[in-house]
Scaffold this motif. Structure first.
Motif, mmCIF file in Angstrom:
data_model
loop_
_atom_site.group_PDB
_atom_site.id
_atom_site.type_symbol
_atom_site.label_atom_id
_atom_site.label_comp_id
_atom_site.label_asym_id
_atom_site.label_seq_id
_atom_site.Cartn_x
_atom_site.Cartn_y
_atom_site.Cartn_z
ATOM 1 N N ARG A 92 0.824 -1.214 0.000
ATOM 2 C CA ARG A 92 0.000 0.000 0.000
ATOM 3 C C ARG A 92 0.857 1.262 0.000
ATOM 4 N N ARG A 194 -7.763 0.517 -1.284
ATOM 5 C CA ARG A 194 -8.537 0.768 -2.506
ATOM 6 C C ARG A 194 -7.571 1.128 -3.631
ATOM 7 N N GLU A 195 -6.675 0.190 -3.929
ATOM 8 C CA GLU A 195 -5.628 0.471 -4.907
ATOM 9 C C GLU A 195 -6.182 0.714 -6.305
ATOM 10 N N ALA A 196 -7.220 -0.029 -6.693
ATOM 11 C CA ALA A 196 -7.791 0.159 -8.028
ATOM 12 C C ALA A 196 -8.372 1.560 -8.176
ATOM 13 N N SER A 197 -9.051 2.036 -7.146
ATOM 14 C CA SER A 197 -9.592 3.399 -7.189
ATOM 15 C C SER A 197 -8.469 4.422 -7.257
ATOM 16 N N VAL A 199 -5.468 3.996 -8.599
ATOM 17 C CA VAL A 199 -4.897 3.971 -9.948
ATOM 18 C C VAL A 199 -5.816 4.682 -10.932
ATOM 19 N N LEU A 200 -7.124 4.424 -10.839
ATOM 20 C CA LEU A 200 -8.084 5.072 -11.730
ATOM 21 C C LEU A 200 -8.048 6.585 -11.562
#
Length: 222
Positions: A92, A194-197, A199-200
């Motif tokens: 993270r 919330r790694e995907a959020s 990156v987005l």
């Protein structure tokens, strides 16, 4: 000192020897390495013998002290008790640093004051601020207050990048300040898992910072 604890007396003599060595080194610097080697070997021999005799008496007391110190150090570094927790925390923080660095690289490429290091530090700091409450199993209300404090603090940091010209018509640094604020939000998202959020949001930020100015320049909009 002559009638005290042998270990304490030896420590005192060792410190006295090193003090005399440093005093002599001022006048004879060439002898410093040789004398330091002799003192080190002599002390190493003494402490090895002292440890071998430490089964009872004062040696056992010293060993007990050292064991307490070791136990204290282990407990102080026990916030990551397992390999899974260590890997999760590292991932993270690393993602927060990488995404913040990407935004900082874009700002630095445009010659802005807040560059790669600033954005990386903001992202990692924001991620750590939300990681610690999770490790301490704090309530959602407490975590919410921590996030509010981070947002407010980064707002003050971003205010330092805003400059107003003497003409009182042009204000510079607003985009960089907003970028720092967004970087903190990305760090918070990464810290919460919330790694995907995160990156987005970074991709959208790059589109806004890099592509929109080109589109506006082609359409004649400033």
């Amino acid at each position: 000192m002559a009638s005290g604890n042998p270990a304490c007396r030896r420590l005192y003599l060792s410190l006295l020897g090193w003090h005399n060595l440093l005093s002599c080194a001022v006048d004879e610097p060439g002898a410093l390495i040789a004398a330091a080697t002799v003192i080190f070997l002599r002390e190493l021999q003494f402490w090895r013998g002292f440890r071998a005799r430490s089964g009872t008496g004062q040696g056992a007391i010293v060993n007990s002290w050292w064991q307490e110190i070791v136990n204290m150090l282990v407990s102080e570094f026990s916030d990551l008790p397992s390999a899974t927790e260590f890997a999760r925390t590292t991932l993270r923080l690393a993602i927060a640093a990488a995404l913040g660095g990407i935004l900082g690289l874009e700002r630095e490429h445009r010659g802005k004051a807040a560059g790669v290091r600033t954005h990386m530090l903001v992202a990692v700091g924001a991620a750590l601020f939300v990681l610690i409450p999770q490790q301490m199993h704090m309530s959602d209300d407490a975590l919410s207050r921590v996030i509010q404090g981070v947002v407010t603090g980064v707002g003050f940091l971003g205010a330092g990048t805003i400059l107003k010209s003497t003409s009182e018509e042009t204000v510079k640094g607003l985009t960089t300040a907003a970028g720092l604020w967004l970087t903190a939000a990305i760090g918070i998202a990464a810290g919460l898992g919330r790694e995907a959020s995160a990156v987005l949001c970074t991709v959208l930020a790059l589109i806004i910072l890099h592509l929109l100015p080109k589109v506006w320049s082609r359409t004649g909009r400033e």
